[in-house]
Design a protein around this motif. Sequence first.
Motif, PDB file in Angstrom:
ATOM      1  N   SER A 143       0.827  -1.208   0.000  1.00 40.60           N
ATOM      2  CA  SER A 143       0.000   0.000   0.000  1.00 40.60           C
ATOM      3  C   SER A 143       0.861   1.258   0.000  1.00 40.60           C
ATOM      4  O   SER A 143       0.541   2.244  -0.675  1.00 40.60           O
ATOM      5  N   GLN A 144       1.970   1.227   0.730  1.00 40.46           N
ATOM      6  CA  GLN A 144       2.901   2.363   0.715  1.00 40.46           C
ATOM      7  C   GLN A 144       3.495   2.550  -0.677  1.00 40.46           C
ATOM      8  O   GLN A 144       3.534   3.668  -1.191  1.00 40.46           O
ATOM      9  N   ILE A 145       3.959   1.476  -1.276  1.00 32.68           N
ATOM     10  CA  ILE A 145       4.564   1.554  -2.606  1.00 32.68           C
ATOM     11  C   ILE A 145       3.579   2.120  -3.623  1.00 32.68           C
ATOM     12  O   ILE A 145       3.935   2.944  -4.461  1.00 32.68           O
ATOM     13  N   ASN A 146       2.338   1.688  -3.532  1.00 34.68           N
ATOM     14  CA  ASN A 146       1.314   2.109  -4.492  1.00 34.68           C
ATOM     15  C   ASN A 146       0.717   3.477  -4.177  1.00 34.68           C
ATOM     16  O   ASN A 146      -0.121   3.971  -4.930  1.00 34.68           O
ATOM     17  N   GLY A 147       1.127   4.073  -3.076  1.00 38.97           N
ATOM     18  CA  GLY A 147       0.604   5.382  -2.715  1.00 38.97           C
ATOM     19  C   GLY A 147      -0.871   5.362  -2.380  1.00 38.97           C
ATOM     20  O   GLY A 147      -1.591   6.325  -2.616  1.00 38.97           O
ATOM     21  N   CYS A 148      -1.334   4.250  -1.808  1.00 37.86           N
ATOM     22  CA  CYS A 148      -2.740   4.126  -1.441  1.00 37.86           C
ATOM     23  C   CYS A 148      -2.922   4.547   0.011  1.00 37.86           C
ATOM     24  O   CYS A 148      -2.698   3.759   0.935  1.00 37.86           O
ATOM     25  N   GLY A 149      -3.320   5.791   0.201  1.00 37.17           N
ATOM     26  CA  GLY A 149      -3.514   6.306   1.542  1.00 37.17           C
ATOM     27  C   GLY A 149      -4.591   5.559   2.306  1.00 37.17           C
ATOM     28  O   GLY A 149      -4.448   5.274   3.495  1.00 37.17           O
ATOM     29  N   PHE A 150      -5.682   5.230   1.611  1.00 35.22           N
ATOM     30  CA  PHE A 150      -6.787   4.519   2.257  1.00 35.22           C
ATOM     31  C   PHE A 150      -6.307   3.190   2.837  1.00 35.22           C
ATOM     32  O   PHE A 150      -6.554   2.876   4.001  1.00 35.22           O
ATOM     33  N   CYS A 151      -5.599   2.397   2.033  1.00 30.06           N
ATOM     34  CA  CYS A 151      -5.129   1.085   2.495  1.00 30.06           C
ATOM     35  C   CYS A 151      -3.983   1.210   3.497  1.00 30.06           C
ATOM     36  O   CYS A 151      -3.886   0.405   4.426  1.00 30.06           O
ATOM     37  N   THR A 152      -3.112   2.212   3.333  1.00 33.09           N
ATOM     38  CA  THR A 152      -2.045   2.425   4.303  1.00 33.09           C
ATOM     39  C   THR A 152      -2.645   2.740   5.666  1.00 33.09           C
ATOM     40  O   THR A 152      -2.216   2.196   6.691  1.00 33.09           O
ATOM     41  N   ASP A 153      -3.655   3.592   5.680  1.00 32.35           N
ATOM     42  CA  ASP A 153      -4.370   3.930   6.918  1.00 32.35           C
ATOM     43  C   ASP A 153      -4.986   2.664   7.524  1.00 32.35           C
ATOM     44  O   ASP A 153      -4.780   2.353   8.702  1.00 32.35           O
ATOM     45  N   MET A 154      -5.726   1.934   6.706  1.00 32.21           N
ATOM     46  CA  MET A 154      -6.412   0.735   7.178  1.00 32.21           C
ATOM     47  C   MET A 154      -5.439  -0.293   7.743  1.00 32.21           C
ATOM     48  O   MET A 154      -5.619  -0.790   8.864  1.00 32.21           O
ATOM     49  N   HIS A 155      -4.428  -0.623   6.981  1.00 26.06           N
ATOM     50  CA  HIS A 155      -3.565  -1.743   7.382  1.00 26.06           C
ATOM     51  C   HIS A 155      -2.619  -1.378   8.517  1.00 26.06           C
ATOM     52  O   HIS A 155      -2.264  -2.248   9.315  1.00 26.06           O
ATOM     53  N   ILE A 195      -3.790  -7.359  -2.521  1.00 27.12           N
ATOM     54  CA  ILE A 195      -3.607  -6.012  -1.972  1.00 27.12           C
ATOM     55  C   ILE A 195      -3.315  -5.031  -3.093  1.00 27.12           C
ATOM     56  O   ILE A 195      -3.754  -3.881  -3.048  1.00 27.12           O
ATOM     57  N   ASN A 196      -2.611  -5.463  -4.129  1.00 29.87           N
ATOM     58  CA  ASN A 196      -2.384  -4.577  -5.266  1.00 29.87           C
ATOM     59  C   ASN A 196      -3.702  -4.238  -5.963  1.00 29.87           C
ATOM     60  O   ASN A 196      -3.904  -3.110  -6.407  1.00 29.87           O
ATOM     61  N   ALA A 197      -4.619  -5.190  -6.041  1.00 27.26           N
ATOM     62  CA  ALA A 197      -5.936  -4.920  -6.627  1.00 27.26           C
ATOM     63  C   ALA A 197      -6.692  -3.914  -5.766  1.00 27.26           C
ATOM     64  O   ALA A 197      -7.250  -2.929  -6.279  1.00 27.26           O
ATOM     65  N   TYR A 198      -6.731  -4.141  -4.460  1.00 24.71           N
ATOM     66  CA  TYR A 198      -7.396  -3.193  -3.556  1.00 24.71           C
ATOM     67  C   TYR A 198      -6.772  -1.801  -3.678  1.00 24.71           C
ATOM     68  O   TYR A 198      -7.480  -0.796  -3.715  1.00 24.71           O
ATOM     69  N   ASN A 199      -5.437  -1.744  -3.710  1.00 25.24           N
ATOM     70  CA  ASN A 199      -4.758  -0.453  -3.821  1.00 25.24           C
ATOM     71  C   ASN A 199      -5.179   0.281  -5.092  1.00 25.24           C
ATOM     72  O   ASN A 199      -5.484   1.475  -5.050  1.00 25.24           O
ATOM     73  N   ARG A 200      -5.220  -0.436  -6.187  1.00 28.63           N
ATOM     74  CA  ARG A 200      -5.577   0.206  -7.447  1.00 28.63           C
ATOM     75  C   ARG A 200      -7.008   0.726  -7.433  1.00 28.63           C
ATOM     76  O   ARG A 200      -7.273   1.829  -7.895  1.00 28.63           O
ATOM     77  N   ILE A 234      -7.603   4.730  -7.764  1.00 29.10           N
ATOM     78  CA  ILE A 234      -8.394   5.210  -8.898  1.00 29.10           C
ATOM     79  C   ILE A 234      -9.629   5.967  -8.416  1.00 29.10           C
ATOM     80  O   ILE A 234      -9.964   7.035  -8.937  1.00 29.10           O
ATOM     81  N   ALA A 235     -10.307   5.414  -7.424  1.00 30.28           N
ATOM     82  CA  ALA A 235     -11.526   6.044  -6.892  1.00 30.28           C
ATOM     83  C   ALA A 235     -11.220   7.208  -5.951  1.00 30.28           C
ATOM     84  O   ALA A 235     -12.121   7.955  -5.588  1.00 30.28           O
ATOM     85  N   ARG A 236      -9.947   7.357  -5.583  1.00 29.83           N
ATOM     86  CA  ARG A 236      -9.501   8.401  -4.658  1.00 29.83           C
ATOM     87  C   ARG A 236     -10.224   8.334  -3.311  1.00 29.83           C
ATOM     88  O   ARG A 236     -10.683   9.344  -2.791  1.00 29.83           O
ATOM     89  N   ASN A 237     -10.285   7.129  -2.761  1.00 29.60           N
ATOM     90  CA  ASN A 237     -10.858   6.995  -1.427  1.00 29.60           C
ATOM     91  C   ASN A 237      -9.924   7.685  -0.443  1.00 29.60           C
ATOM     92  O   ASN A 237      -8.737   7.389  -0.400  1.00 29.60           O
ATOM     93  N   PRO A 238     -10.440   8.605   0.355  1.00 32.37           N
ATOM     94  CA  PRO A 238      -9.582   9.370   1.264  1.00 32.37           C
ATOM     95  C   PRO A 238      -9.111   8.535   2.452  1.00 32.37           C
ATOM     96  O   PRO A 238      -9.770   7.597   2.878  1.00 32.37           O
ATOM     97  N   ALA A 239      -7.956   8.901   2.972  1.00 30.46           N
ATOM     98  CA  ALA A 239      -7.362   8.218   4.121  1.00 30.46           C
ATOM     99  C   ALA A 239      -7.630   8.989   5.398  1.00 30.46           C
ATOM    100  O   ALA A 239      -7.861  10.196   5.363  1.00 30.46           O
ATOM    101  N   GLY A 240      -7.582   8.281   6.505  1.00 35.22           N
ATOM    102  CA  GLY A 240      -7.632   8.920   7.808  1.00 35.22           C
ATOM    103  C   GLY A 240      -8.847   8.566   8.646  1.00 35.22           C
ATOM    104  O   GLY A 240      -8.789   8.675   9.861  1.00 35.22           O
ATOM    105  N   GLY A 241      -9.910   8.140   8.034  1.00 37.92           N
ATOM    106  CA  GLY A 241     -11.127   7.896   8.788  1.00 37.92           C
ATOM    107  C   GLY A 241     -11.409   6.445   9.115  1.00 37.92           C
ATOM    108  O   GLY A 241     -12.430   6.138   9.738  1.00 37.92           O
ATOM    109  N   TYR A 242     -10.516   5.568   8.741  1.00 40.55           N
ATOM    110  CA  TYR A 242     -10.751   4.135   8.977  1.00 40.55           C
ATOM    111  C   TYR A 242     -10.657   3.813  10.468  1.00 40.55           C
ATOM    112  O   TYR A 242      -9.770   4.304  11.174  1.00 40.55           O
ATOM    113  N   GLU A 243     -11.555   2.970  10.926  1.00 32.53           N
ATOM    114  CA  GLU A 243     -11.520   2.446  12.296  1.00 32.53           C
ATOM    115  C   GLU A 243     -11.189   0.958  12.226  1.00 32.53           C
ATOM    116  O   GLU A 243     -11.763   0.233  11.403  1.00 32.53           O
TER     117      GLU A 243
END
Length: 158
Positions: A46-58, A135-140, A144-153
């Motif tokens: 998730s870090q490599i792919n720049g996926c803030g949503f998944c980085t936050d979650m995981h 995880i690469n599929a989830y990241n993409r 692509i959808a630009r799901n924002p990071a920070g609000g995951y519980e």
Amino acid sequence: MEEARLPLFSGTVGPKVFRHLNSANKAIDESGLPVATQNLVKLRASQINGCGFCTDMHSKDAAAAGETQLRLNLVAAWRDATVFTEPERAALEVTEQGTRIADGASGVTDEAWSRAAKHYDEEQLAALVALIALINAYNRVNVIARNPAGGYEPGQFG
């Protein structure tokens, strides 16, 4: 950015696709691949792919599962950190090479694969490969959808 481009968790297609992806994830969870390793793999890809949503979650899910803040902080610099086991380092190496396929024609090197195969049996290696792909599929999807990071519980999705 406050809202995603696309509400992936509503409608009919998004939830159906995510149910199938989550079913695949359940098989990986039951595989015998250590949970700590799974969490590190998800976070690093998730870090490599720049996926803030998944980085936050995981990172939050890993912390909730008992992962230390020190190790979470050092995942991106795992090569230079002394806090990871040899099996974890091997899994992280395969994760990086498998995630960066587009960056080089070689994909996962024989050397990286051999190091992982010293620590994981065939079932665990199958789970590792599947996890990296998943995880690469989830990241993409999330990038692509630009799901924002920070609000995951932790545990939000079950």
